[in-house]
Structures are given as C-alpha cells and as structure tokens.
Write a protein that holds these residues in place. Structure first.
Motif, short mmCIF file in Angstrom:
data_model
loop_
_atom_site.label_atom_id
_atom_site.label_comp_id
_atom_site.label_asym_id
_atom_site.label_seq_id
_atom_site.Cartn_x
_atom_site.Cartn_y
_atom_site.Cartn_z
N GLU A 12 31.44 -6.25 21.63
CA GLU A 12 30.91 -4.99 22.16
C GLU A 12 31.61 -4.66 23.47
N ARG A 14 31.42 -2.17 26.68
CA ARG A 14 30.56 -1.25 27.43
C ARG A 14 31.29 -0.80 28.69
N LEU A 15 31.24 0.51 28.95
CA LEU A 15 31.85 1.07 30.15
C LEU A 15 30.80 1.26 31.24
N ASP A 16 31.20 1.06 32.49
CA ASP A 16 30.27 1.28 33.60
C ASP A 16 29.80 2.73 33.61
N GLU A 18 28.29 4.42 31.53
CA GLU A 18 28.64 5.14 30.29
C GLU A 18 27.57 6.14 29.88
N ASP A 19 26.31 5.79 30.06
CA ASP A 19 25.23 6.68 29.64
C ASP A 19 25.15 7.94 30.50
N GLY A 47 34.31 -1.99 33.02
CA GLY A 47 33.22 -2.25 32.10
C GLY A 47 33.08 -3.73 31.80
N THR A 48 32.45 -4.03 30.66
CA THR A 48 32.25 -5.42 30.24
C THR A 48 32.54 -5.54 28.74
N THR A 50 31.32 -8.05 25.62
CA THR A 50 30.38 -9.09 25.20
C THR A 50 30.75 -9.55 23.80
N THR A 102 29.76 -12.69 28.21
CA THR A 102 30.08 -11.36 28.73
C THR A 102 31.16 -11.48 29.80
N LYS A 144 37.78 0.91 21.56
CA LYS A 144 36.85 1.93 22.07
C LYS A 144 37.71 3.03 22.70
#
Length: 300
Positions: A12, A14-16, A18-19, A47-48, A50, A102, A144
């Motif tokens: 996975e 995830r971008l900082d 992102e939401d 981002g991270t 995981t 992560t 992504k």
C-alpha cells in the motif's frame, strides 16, 4: 509480474495529506473515471509504503525500493514508452517479513517539467513504483499515479486592455467577406473569449454559422507522424441569413470545458494545440471555414 502469479503480500502506498489534497477526475484508457492527487512543479512527494504478508506467511526478500518516475507513452506503430524522470530510494535491506512493515519516503523539491496528459495517441504520467525483489521469483511491484499541473503567471499582454486584437477573415472573392475579431490570442483555461463578427460582404445565402474549439494532438515527427483532431465544443452562433453591415457579438466562456493547455513538442514526442474555428454553411450545405490557433495556459 505474470497475471497468473498471485502475490503473497499486499503493498500500500499512502501520500502525506492525501485525503485533504486536491484531486482531479481523469478518464482511464478503459473509459472509467479515477481521482488522482494534484502536484505542482518543485513540490516534494512524501508518504509511506506499507507491506503486509498474507495469511501469516514469512516472506524473504532481497530489498525494497520506491521510485518516482515520469514517462511518455506514444502510439504510432505500437506503444513506445520513455522515461524523462527517474528517482529512487531504498526502503529496506534484504530481510524476512513476518509482520506488517511501514517505510516512510520523501522525494524533495522534485522538478516536474511537464504537465500530466492523457490523449488518444500520447500519454504523459508521473507515478510512484514500489519494487520488492525476491530470489528466484518474480519481483512484486505496486504503482500509484500522481497528476501534475504546470501553472503559469499571467502574460503581460493579457492584462493590457489596450493590447492588439486578433482578426480572422473568411472570404470568397466578390461573394463573401466576414471578419472575426477577438481580443487576444492567449487565454487561461478559465478565461473568456470576447469578440465580434462583422459581415462586410454577403452575396451568398448563408443558412447558419458555427464557432468551435478544436483540440489537435500530434505525435511523432514527419514522415512518421499521426495527427488527431477532436471538437471540444461547438456553438451555433447564427441561424438565418445575415446582411451586409451586420455585427454579432461573441462571448465564449472557457471554464466549463475539458480544455488542455498548449503543449509544443513535449520532450520531442508530442504536441497539443487548440484552434478557434469559424464555419459558415450555405443553403446548399457547402461549408466555408477558417481556423486560428489560440494559446491556452493554466493560470497560477
């Protein structure tokens, strides 16, 4: 990775923020819509990643890395892809995964010299790619995509109310002479085209008149070149026969249409241009037209 290979783990990205980041709706090659996070030139990508093993399995790997890639895909006699941006950072040394891990990553102040684009025969994309290498097995990857906007400051000429106007003539000797005058040739994507159409000579029986915006995508270079034209919007601005001396005012708001900034020779791979097209149709369905290029840009 083979389509018959079932990955023993999930990755996975995830971008900082992102939401809370602005997103854009983009049509996929399969016609579906997807939301992609918007980035700009010079902005860091952080981002991270995981990684989770499935069903409690233990997975040995030879290292994990994340890449930030920028690529252009063109389709002439087949899809050709070339990278213009390639950054990478190692996330993990060789080890055995027994529980979720992560890893943070950051690509600082990344130069993104082109704007993202999806056309008929050209595609420019930025994306993150995580690669987990394995001994004697296919590497496992996850991607992504990001969407990059290129913003420009307002050109000085567009802020000058007394700047030169642009004129486009449609004429047939001794039969027709129409002059289309509009305020400038450079417009932001949310601008308004303001102009007038003057009927200087009308000896043809004009039935109606249309004004269109046409996007023209050109891929490759002569002699191996493909050009595709798409009518973004078409307006009927007159229905009926005009007379000499008549004037029709024009106000065309650009903000509501799916327009693309002007790209010229992007990485020597493709160009997109937008044309303002004036078309007249007479009672015998004959068409008389003239096109003029307008420069579009994304205002900061």
């Amino acid at each position: 990775m083979s389509i018959f290979f079932k990955a023993p783990l999930d990755i996975e990205i995830r971008l900082d923020n992102e939401d809370s980041r602005k997103h854009v709706d983009v049509k996929t090659p399969h016609g579906r819509m997807e939301k992609l996070p918007i980035y700009k030139d010079g902005e860091s990508v952080k981002g991270t990643v995981t990684i989770r093993t499935k069903e409690g399995r233990k997975i040995e790997h030879l290292g994990v890395k994340v890449q930030l890639l920028g690529s252009i895909e063109t389709n002439l006699d087949g899809i050709i892809s070339s990278d213009f941006l390639s950054l990478a950072t190692e996330l993990a040394a060789p080890a055995q995964l027994t529980h979720p891990e992560t890893y943070p990553f950051e690509f600082k102040n990344v130069e993104k010299q082109y704007e993202s684009y999806r056309g008929k025969n050209a595609r420019l994309r930025y994306y993150l790619k995580v690669v987990l290498s394995r001994k004697s097995s296919s590497e496992i990857t996850r991607e992504k995509e990001l969407w990059v906007y290129q913003y420009m400051n307002v050109p000085i000429a567009t802020t000058n109310k007394d700047g030169p106007t642009v004129k486009m003539d449609v004429g047939i000797e001794d039969c027709l002479h129409i002059e289309f005058e509009y305020s400038k040739s450079r417009f932001s994507l949310k601008d308004v085209i303001v102009g007038r159409i003057y009927f200087l000579l009308v000896r043809l029986k004009i039935k109606h008149m249309e004004l269109s915006l046409i996007r023209r995508e050109t891929v490759g270079a002569p002699p191996n070149q493909i050009t595709d034209s798409e009518t973004v919007v078409r307006f009927e601005i007159m229905d009926g026969a005009p007379v000499k001396g008549e004037t029709i005012p024009i106000r065309l708001f650009l903000g509501g249409f799916d327009l693309t900034p002007t790209y010229r020779d992007v990485n020597k791979k493709f160009s997109t241009r937008t044309y303002l097209s004036l078309v007249l149709i007479d009672e015998d369905a004959r068409r008389y037209f003239k096109q003029s290029e307008i420069i579009l840009y994304r205002e900061s």
